[in-house]
Scaffold this motif. Structure first.
Motif, PDB file in Angstrom:
ATOM      1  N   MET A  81      11.184   7.748   8.465  1.00 48.07           N
ATOM      2  CA  MET A  81       9.930   8.453   8.725  1.00 48.07           C
ATOM      3  C   MET A  81       8.795   7.448   8.869  1.00 48.07           C
ATOM      4  N   LYS A  82       7.960   7.669   9.882  1.00 53.22           N
ATOM      5  CA  LYS A  82       6.847   6.772  10.126  1.00 53.22           C
ATOM      6  C   LYS A  82       5.833   6.863   9.003  1.00 53.22           C
ATOM      7  N   LYS A  83       5.304   5.719   8.615  1.00 57.57           N
ATOM      8  CA  LYS A  83       4.326   5.706   7.531  1.00 57.57           C
ATOM      9  C   LYS A  83       2.980   6.258   8.001  1.00 57.57           C
ATOM     10  N   ILE A  84       2.280   6.904   7.073  1.00 51.56           N
ATOM     11  CA  ILE A  84       0.953   7.441   7.326  1.00 51.56           C
ATOM     12  C   ILE A  84      -0.036   6.280   7.416  1.00 51.56           C
ATOM     13  N   GLN A  85      -0.855   6.288   8.443  1.00 52.03           N
ATOM     14  CA  GLN A  85      -1.895   5.276   8.594  1.00 52.03           C
ATOM     15  C   GLN A  85      -3.166   5.787   7.904  1.00 52.03           C
ATOM     16  N   ALA A  86      -3.550   5.125   6.813  1.00 52.54           N
ATOM     17  CA  ALA A  86      -4.667   5.594   5.998  1.00 52.54           C
ATOM     18  C   ALA A  86      -5.805   4.582   6.002  1.00 52.54           C
ATOM     19  N   GLY A  87      -6.994   5.042   6.341  1.00 49.93           N
ATOM     20  CA  GLY A  87      -8.167   4.184   6.342  1.00 49.93           C
ATOM     21  C   GLY A  87      -9.123   4.578   5.233  1.00 49.93           C
ATOM     22  N   VAL A  88      -9.866   3.594   4.741  1.00 45.06           N
ATOM     23  CA  VAL A  88     -10.826   3.834   3.658  1.00 45.06           C
ATOM     24  C   VAL A  88     -12.199   3.359   4.101  1.00 45.06           C
ATOM     25  N   ILE A  89     -13.142   4.285   4.203  1.00 45.42           N
ATOM     26  CA  ILE A  89     -14.531   3.970   4.518  1.00 45.42           C
ATOM     27  C   ILE A  89     -15.317   3.922   3.213  1.00 45.42           C
ATOM     28  N   GLY A  90     -16.019   2.829   3.000  1.00 48.66           N
ATOM     29  CA  GLY A  90     -16.690   2.631   1.721  1.00 48.66           C
ATOM     30  C   GLY A  90     -15.756   1.978   0.711  1.00 48.66           C
ATOM     31  N   ALA A  91     -14.903   1.088   1.206  1.00 47.22           N
ATOM     32  CA  ALA A  91     -13.878   0.479   0.358  1.00 47.22           C
ATOM     33  C   ALA A  91     -14.414  -0.608  -0.570  1.00 47.22           C
ATOM     34  N   SER A  92     -15.682  -0.948  -0.438  1.00 54.06           N
ATOM     35  CA  SER A  92     -16.238  -1.979  -1.316  1.00 54.06           C
ATOM     36  C   SER A  92     -16.752  -1.405  -2.635  1.00 54.06           C
ATOM     37  N   GLY A  93     -16.898  -0.080  -2.714  1.00 51.28           N
ATOM     38  CA  GLY A  93     -17.325   0.558  -3.951  1.00 51.28           C
ATOM     39  C   GLY A  93     -16.167   0.710  -4.917  1.00 51.28           C
ATOM     40  N   TYR A  94     -16.462   1.146  -6.123  1.00 48.23           N
ATOM     41  CA  TYR A  94     -15.420   1.257  -7.144  1.00 48.23           C
ATOM     42  C   TYR A  94     -14.327   2.252  -6.741  1.00 48.23           C
ATOM     43  N   ALA A  95     -14.721   3.464  -6.345  1.00 49.67           N
ATOM     44  CA  ALA A  95     -13.714   4.462  -5.970  1.00 49.67           C
ATOM     45  C   ALA A  95     -12.971   4.049  -4.703  1.00 49.67           C
ATOM     46  N   GLY A  96     -13.696   3.433  -3.753  1.00 49.77           N
ATOM     47  CA  GLY A  96     -13.043   2.971  -2.526  1.00 49.77           C
ATOM     48  C   GLY A  96     -12.019   1.894  -2.796  1.00 49.77           C
ATOM     49  N   ALA A  97     -12.362   0.937  -3.644  1.00 46.06           N
ATOM     50  CA  ALA A  97     -11.415  -0.122  -4.006  1.00 46.06           C
ATOM     51  C   ALA A  97     -10.224   0.452  -4.764  1.00 46.06           C
ATOM     52  N   GLU A  98     -10.482   1.466  -5.580  1.00 50.93           N
ATOM     53  CA  GLU A  98      -9.376   2.119  -6.296  1.00 50.93           C
ATOM     54  C   GLU A  98      -8.434   2.820  -5.324  1.00 50.93           C
ATOM     55  N   LEU A  99      -8.995   3.402  -4.275  1.00 46.95           N
ATOM     56  CA  LEU A  99      -8.161   4.004  -3.230  1.00 46.95           C
ATOM     57  C   LEU A  99      -7.250   2.962  -2.586  1.00 46.95           C
ATOM     58  N   VAL A 100      -7.822   1.815  -2.236  1.00 47.75           N
ATOM     59  CA  VAL A 100      -7.011   0.757  -1.624  1.00 47.75           C
ATOM     60  C   VAL A 100      -5.901   0.319  -2.582  1.00 47.75           C
ATOM     61  N   ARG A 101      -6.240   0.162  -3.850  1.00 47.72           N
ATOM     62  CA  ARG A 101      -5.245  -0.256  -4.851  1.00 47.72           C
ATOM     63  C   ARG A 101      -4.079   0.726  -4.920  1.00 47.72           C
ATOM     64  N   LEU A 102      -4.384   2.016  -4.950  1.00 50.72           N
ATOM     65  CA  LEU A 102      -3.335   3.027  -5.075  1.00 50.72           C
ATOM     66  C   LEU A 102      -2.573   3.223  -3.769  1.00 50.72           C
ATOM     67  N   LEU A 103      -3.294   3.254  -2.645  1.00 52.99           N
ATOM     68  CA  LEU A 103      -2.634   3.436  -1.349  1.00 52.99           C
ATOM     69  C   LEU A 103      -1.716   2.268  -1.023  1.00 52.99           C
ATOM     70  N   TRP A 104      -2.080   1.065  -1.455  1.00 51.05           N
ATOM     71  CA  TRP A 104      -1.286  -0.120  -1.163  1.00 51.05           C
ATOM     72  C   TRP A 104       0.132  -0.005  -1.727  1.00 51.05           C
ATOM     73  N   ASN A 105       0.278   0.752  -2.811  1.00 46.11           N
ATOM     74  CA  ASN A 105       1.584   0.900  -3.449  1.00 46.11           C
ATOM     75  C   ASN A 105       2.265   2.234  -3.143  1.00 46.11           C
ATOM     76  N   HIS A 106       1.650   3.024  -2.258  1.00 43.91           N
ATOM     77  CA  HIS A 106       2.235   4.306  -1.877  1.00 43.91           C
ATOM     78  C   HIS A 106       3.386   4.045  -0.899  1.00 43.91           C
ATOM     79  N   PRO A 107       4.588   4.568  -1.174  1.00 42.38           N
ATOM     80  CA  PRO A 107       5.745   4.242  -0.334  1.00 42.38           C
ATOM     81  C   PRO A 107       5.698   4.790   1.087  1.00 42.38           C
ATOM     82  N   MET A 108       4.833   5.785   1.336  1.00 41.77           N
ATOM     83  CA  MET A 108       4.782   6.374   2.674  1.00 41.77           C
ATOM     84  C   MET A 108       3.451   6.093   3.382  1.00 41.77           C
TER      85      MET A 108
END
Length: 346
Positions: free
Chosen positions: A1-28
């Protein structure tokens, strides 16, 4: 299955950086792009060294992130998400807003509490409030999700069983919440300056916090009756976590064991809400860095008043983790995928 392409706008803030941290380890998921107005052209690992040699992505402009993504997460101050949501909606891309722009049903409430009007009212009719445990069926198939606020998440999950069973005196609910300093965002302020915050503990925005209408809206929806609350937030001298203590006068005389059974049955099939055994109390230490909400049940039999305590990590279940939970629902994935981390115990 093709992986979901996920973008984060506002990734320099705390919640945005947390999104990148969690998405980076998401298997899909593959992180397709990140943006920041203040740090365009710089690496996220320069701003947050924990990403060094793991994720050295460069902050791009918003349009580039949208073009490269199937789903776009926005972690921005209120008033900045509508135009981005419109771009995503017109391009048939999913937009998950971690800000306040799509949380409230009524424009007059948004104007009163946030001081702004809707610039694109039609777009709000396409959005849904994304608290999975309570409104899962509403989320499926939608393109615009208003991710709940951190305080409202802790309160709604703590009170939902009582409200749904119509056991509460809806005009007399007192909510006392405490949050870590990341809840106020990355921008510097006097209240979160280290010498001011350290070894300090005080309430703020008493009877005037912007999450009040969101809490009342959700509780009213659960019990089909207008709810009025007294909500007082406090700032804890810690980085992350929210603990809410809620006082509810019950319409019926109950035993704590009956109340506990009600909660266990209500959340029996929810993997991220843990109803603690009687005699235990929800504690911030045991939910940090996790997507769990711990709820403990207490009752003052003298006054027939339920005292409910809930604990969440404001950056995960109160923000980035819940947003990913919404994404999992929208893409028909296991709702807990990428989110089953266990909190440290010390």
């Amino acid at each position: 299955m093709k992986k979901i392409q996920a973008g984060v706008i506002g990734a320099s803030g705390y919640a945005g950086a947390e999104l990148v941290r969690l998405l980076w380890n998401h298997p899909m998921v593959e992180v397709s792009g990140i943006s920041s107005k203040s740090y365009t052209g710089q690496k996220i690992s320069d701003l947050y060294p924990g990403f060094y040699q793991i994720c050295d992505m460069v902050f791009q402009d918003e349009d580039s992130v949208i073009a490269a993504s199937d789903v776009v997460f926005a972690s921005l101050p209120h008033g900045l998400s509508e135009k981005l949501a419109r771009k995503c909606f017109d391009a048939d891309k999913i937009f998950i807003d971690l800000g306040a722009d799509f949380r409230l049903d009524k424009e007059e409430d948004y104007a009163m509490w946030y001081g702004l009007d809707y610039h694109d009212p039609a777009l709000h009719k396409e959005s849904v409030y994304g608290l999975p445990e309570l409104f899962r069926d509403d989320i499926k198939g939608k393109k615009i999700i208003g991710n709940p606020g951190c305080y409202p998440t802790s309160v709604a999950l703590g009170l939902a069983p009582i409200m749904k069973a119509k056991l509460a005196d809806c005009k007399h609910i007192i909510i006392d919440s405490k949050s870590g300093t990341t809840g106020s965002g990355k921008s510097l302020s006097e209240a979160t300056h280290f010498p001011r915050c350290n070894e300090s503990f005080a309430p703020y925005k008493i009877a005037s916090h912007r999450h009040t209408p969101e809490i009342e809206q959700t509780l009213s929806r659960l019990c089909d009756e207008d709810v009025l609350i007294n909500f007082t937030p406090h700032l804890l001298p810690i980085n992350r976590g929210i603990i809410s203590t809620m006082y509810v006068d019950l319409k019926e005389t109950m035993k704590v064991e009956e109340l506990h059974v009600l909660y266990e049955q209500f959340y029996a099939n929810e993997q991220f809400v843990r109803v603690l055994p009687l005699g235990k109390t929800a504690d911030l230490k045991y939910i940090k860095y996790s997507n769990y909400c711990d709820v403990s049940i207490h009752l003052d039999e003298r006054s027939n008043r339920a005292i409910i305590v809930s604990a969440i990590d404001n950056m995960v279940k109160g923000a980035a983790g819940q947003a990913i939970q919404n994404m999992n629902i929208l893409f028909d994935l296991d709702e807990g995928m990428g989110l089953k981390m266990v909190a440290p115990s010390f």
